[in-house]
Design an enzyme around this catalytic site. Structure first.
Site, PDB file in Angstrom:
ATOM      1  N   GLU A 256      49.875  56.595  53.337  1.00 41.09           N
ATOM      2  CA  GLU A 256      48.834  57.001  54.741  1.00 41.09           C
ATOM      3  C   GLU A 256      48.144  55.936  55.288  1.00 41.09           C
ATOM      4  O   GLU A 256      48.062  55.995  56.561  1.00 41.09           O
ATOM      5  CB  GLU A 256      47.567  57.677  53.726  1.00 41.09           C
ATOM      6  CG  GLU A 256      46.508  58.275  54.683  1.00 41.09           C
ATOM      7  CD  GLU A 256      47.200  59.403  55.818  1.00 41.09           C
ATOM      8  OE1 GLU A 256      47.520  60.268  55.358  1.00 41.09           O
ATOM      9  OE2 GLU A 256      47.387  58.994  56.962  1.00 41.09           O
TER      10      GLU A 256
ATOM     11  N   GLY B 159      45.074  52.937  60.125  1.00 37.74           N
ATOM     12  CA  GLY B 159      44.409  52.684  58.910  1.00 37.74           C
ATOM     13  C   GLY B 159      43.576  53.644  58.534  1.00 37.74           C
ATOM     14  O   GLY B 159      43.635  54.052  57.446  1.00 37.74           O
TER      15      GLY B 159
ATOM     16  N   ILE C 172      42.534  56.545  59.792  1.00 40.67           N
ATOM     17  CA  ILE C 172      42.678  57.846  60.247  1.00 40.67           C
ATOM     18  C   ILE C 172      43.766  58.772  59.477  1.00 40.67           C
ATOM     19  O   ILE C 172      45.090  58.100  59.046  1.00 40.67           O
ATOM     20  CB  ILE C 172      43.197  58.061  61.612  1.00 40.67           C
ATOM     21  CG1 ILE C 172      42.296  57.233  62.606  1.00 40.67           C
ATOM     22  CG2 ILE C 172      43.047  59.558  62.033  1.00 40.67           C
ATOM     23  CD1 ILE C 172      42.846  57.127  63.950  1.00 40.67           C
TER      24      ILE C 172
ATOM     25  N   GLY D  17      38.932  37.779  65.646  1.00 38.75           N
ATOM     26  CA  GLY D  17      39.700  38.216  64.958  1.00 38.75           C
ATOM     27  C   GLY D  17      40.591  39.468  65.067  1.00 38.75           C
ATOM     28  O   GLY D  17      40.763  40.073  64.148  1.00 38.75           O
TER      29      GLY D  17
ATOM     30  N   ASP E  31      54.347  46.314  66.965  1.00 36.90           N
ATOM     31  CA  ASP E  31      53.545  47.161  65.856  1.00 36.90           C
ATOM     32  C   ASP E  31      53.534  48.714  66.101  1.00 36.90           C
ATOM     33  O   ASP E  31      53.702  49.461  65.280  1.00 36.90           O
ATOM     34  CB  ASP E  31      52.199  46.316  65.853  1.00 36.90           C
ATOM     35  CG  ASP E  31      51.296  47.192  64.842  1.00 36.90           C
ATOM     36  OD1 ASP E  31      51.320  46.661  63.698  1.00 36.90           O
ATOM     37  OD2 ASP E  31      50.647  47.966  65.076  1.00 36.90           O
TER      38      ASP E  31
ATOM     39  N   LYS F 279      54.738  52.173  63.928  1.00 36.75           N
ATOM     40  CA  LYS F 279      54.115  53.139  63.636  1.00 36.75           C
ATOM     41  C   LYS F 279      54.665  54.508  64.333  1.00 36.75           C
ATOM     42  O   LYS F 279      54.730  55.623  63.614  1.00 36.75           O
ATOM     43  CB  LYS F 279      52.631  53.009  64.107  1.00 36.75           C
ATOM     44  CG  LYS F 279      51.962  51.961  63.379  1.00 36.75           C
ATOM     45  CD  LYS F 279      50.740  51.398  64.124  1.00 36.75           C
ATOM     46  CE  LYS F 279      49.999  50.366  63.188  1.00 36.75           C
ATOM     47  NZ  LYS F 279      48.968  49.468  63.700  1.00 36.75           N
TER      48      LYS F 279
END
Lengths: 429, 429
Positions: free
Chosen positions: B129, B134, B136, B187, B201, B205
């Site tokens: 998951e 992350g 959700i 960050g 990225d 997903k």
């Protein structure tokens, strides 16, 4: 392939939707569950009524006993509405070992715990995803994805009718009554809209959300509920100038381990995702201690969205039947909960007043505020009519009891009356 | 109470978060699962490194065999990152009968099907998951709540770094490079941001989301991926004037039973909920044939949000262990899928051009457009520098192959060059 036989109580919009979806997606559902879903019997009030759905293969009757006594039927879907008859039927069905799926929020909000216990005793599933925010899978999400988190707050736009009306008022510059009329014409509001516009429907949904998010049982009397009937267009516009949207918002919030639940018009900062929820859509924003803010958005009602939630419940029961794991509660989270007292629930408020236009009025208001140690953030005065001004003030954080004292103090003044007093949600960051 | 022993690979941000959450919410988790969760062993690269989490009771080692050979350990959480080593470890752990939870999206996007098969064979759970968005719970929601629906489209803002950069550019009127630098300082972007800003990225997903929503396997080469490195502030501002927000959006869409997946900057109407997703937040909008549009919004990354998703997987495995139902796939929906061809994927486009400021230029552009039967919606010309104008045009629907032809035609003109060509999402209603 083995069949799972289903009974259905009621063939209205949602019932018809369920039948359509099962027929349309038979293959996909079988792929996932390994079973063929068959609607075998339907119980209705008037079997002669013409219905907009293909009923071939379905025995339509008026007698609940036909369902109760049919040993082939394992799952019953209740989409008939009404509270007491539905409760009686469901109790008898549970005692006969049938798994129950219902979209009946009033029933669950009022009798949910009792029915869950009875389901437990009979090793039956009792699911009701469609009872809150029709097309949004919010209940199962709370159960499965927040189990390891501690939910701090749940905020929801959970009534489509009122959100539609408020959106129309804002976009078309019309009064509540005009917006209500057009909503009724378009089928977004019922002929008697009281339950929706007075906030009762939203309050029932908040009872269920509170049970899932906090494991606590509250009743309608624990919820301070205000409707939208008295919202004036001028206040919607004034709020927008200040950067807020007015929405009918349900808020359930933990305050020192006690729960506070309310339903009423709230000013939401325009930058927040809840403020962007328009028309008949619903959204639920869950704040978890670990996960932070997550929001779930979608249609709050409608034939197919609601039927889809019923179907996801049917599939969940079917999986449980296949794996022989039926009988665990939809929501197993339960803890003692007391409601927070008015002294401990703090918000900034938007207060709108009708003030006779003459000197010294502001002094009276500020005196009331200072007596209870409350302070303003800003005050705006505009013309209301020939004799009166509209004075809008936003306060710093005050408790609900302080707010009561302010409103009570103002109500004693002859030339000033309260138009509105709405919570303001704090902005982000 | 019986214990479930857990091993953990990696003690970075997410690993530490998992340990914290399990300690903090032990009681609630036990209440739901009937088991006590115990982190027994952790495997790390450097056991001497100081870590910001209480490791008492946890044996820290460098040897994966300590996990593989410990018969007490039933669940292993992989949060170490890297693809090939993680794959090797997970394969050995699955063969040893350990249930796996991973947050490793690259691994799952590349080797997911293969690992799912191996998990199947060994009757193990394999959940991930946390690999997409992350905080959700989007994957489990698709599995449990869209099983009876047919998903038509999934659109996602699934990369927090790029959304943060685009939000900063828009709000603070800064260039991509300036926004990137401030994101790195805070960050929100890594020292080498390529994977994020180039859209890789997000594409990984989208591979996972496509698998869940459509049951289809696509690879990186099937996805037309464009990054945000070349987005100019002027186009962000121009788009805003036209009523749109530019977001890096992943789109997976069914077109005549074929799948089209893309990642790139897209103009989203400001009134749509996706346009309101700011900073490092993520959102996934799922369109179902029955349910319509639902959106899931929340933090895309971060220690505790991601750890919370890992925890919900751990609880799901624990429930499966208790009910002896382990070994069914996270996503059982699977169907043959071909990718749609460029001729069949239609969108309106926003095209921004640098045009030498002299007469006759517009004629050249319109000639190219008319040759391929494409037409404009609007054209706006503004000054770019002393010698050049910025010409922005929005087109009516054109296919991807028509777009290629337009861009190819323009590239042959000496005095005109393409600054940007972005999809435009249609507005609602």
């Amino acid at each position: 392939m083995q069949a799972i036989n289903i009974g259905i109580l009621g063939l209205g919009t949602v019932g018809s939707g369920v039948i359509k979806l099962i027929k349309d997606h038979q293959k996909k559902i079988s792929g996932i569950t390994g079973r063929q879903l068959v609607i075998k019997r339907a119980v209705v009030h008037n079997p002669d009524k013409k219905r907009n759905v293909d009923l071939s293969g379905i025995t339509v009757t008026t007698d609940i006993n036909d369902l109760i006594n049919d040993p082939d039927i394992q799952i019953v879907v209740e989409v008939m509405g009404t509270v007491e008859i539905a409760k009686d039927y469901i109790e008898r069905l549970l005692r006969a070992g049938k798994h129950i799926i219902t979209a009946n929020k009033d029933l669950i909000a009022i009798h949910g715990s009792q029915l869950a216990e009875l389901a437990d005793k009979n090793h039956c599933d009792l699911f009701y995803e469609a009872s809150v925010a029709g097309g949004i899978p919010i209940l199962r999400t709370i159960v499965s994805s927040f189990a390891a988190d501690r939910i701090i707050e749940v905020k929801g736009i959970v009534n489509g009718t009122t959100n539609y009306i408020l959106t129309q008022m804002s976009q078309n510059n019309v009064s509540f009554n005009e917006a209500l009329k057009s909503a009724q014409k378009l089928g977004f509001a019922e002929a008697d809209p009281t339950n929706d516009v007075a906030g009762i429907d939203a309050a029932y949904k908040m009872i269920i959300l509170t049970q899932f998010a906090f494991g606590m049982n509250v009743t309608l009397t624990d919820i301070k509920t205000t409707g939208i009937q008295k919202i004036e267009l001028a206040d919607i516009k004034q709020a927008e100038e200040l950067g807020y949207k007015i929405k009918l918002l349900g808020i359930a919030k933990l305050i020192d381990k006690r729960i506070s639940v309310s339903v009423g018009p709230v000013l939401i900062p325009a930058s927040q995702p809840l403020a962007a929820v328009q028309n008949e859509n619903n959204a639920v924003l869950v704040t978890g201690a670990a996960v932070g803010e997550t929001m779930f958005y979608g249609p709050g009602a409608g034939e197919l969205p609601t039927a889809n939630s019923v179907l996801s419940d049917i599939i969940a029961v079917t999986k449980d039947i296949v794996m022989k794991t039926t009988g665990s509660r939809f929501n197993e989270f339960s803890q003692e909960g007391k409601t927070a007292s008015k002294e401990n629930v703090f918000y900034p408020y938007y207060i709108s007043l009708k003030v006779k236009d003459r000197p010294g009025q502001m002094l009276k208001i500020t005196r009331i505020m200072s007596e209870i140690n409350a302070s303003f953030h800003l005050i705006i005065q505009t013309e209301l009519d020939e004799e009166n001004a509209r004075v809008v003030m936003t306060t710093h954080q005050v408790s609900e009891s302080q707010l009561d004292a302010i409103l009570n103090g103002i109500s004693k003044l002859k030339e000033i009356s309260v138009i509105a007093a709405y919570k303001i949600l704090p902005g982000q960051q």
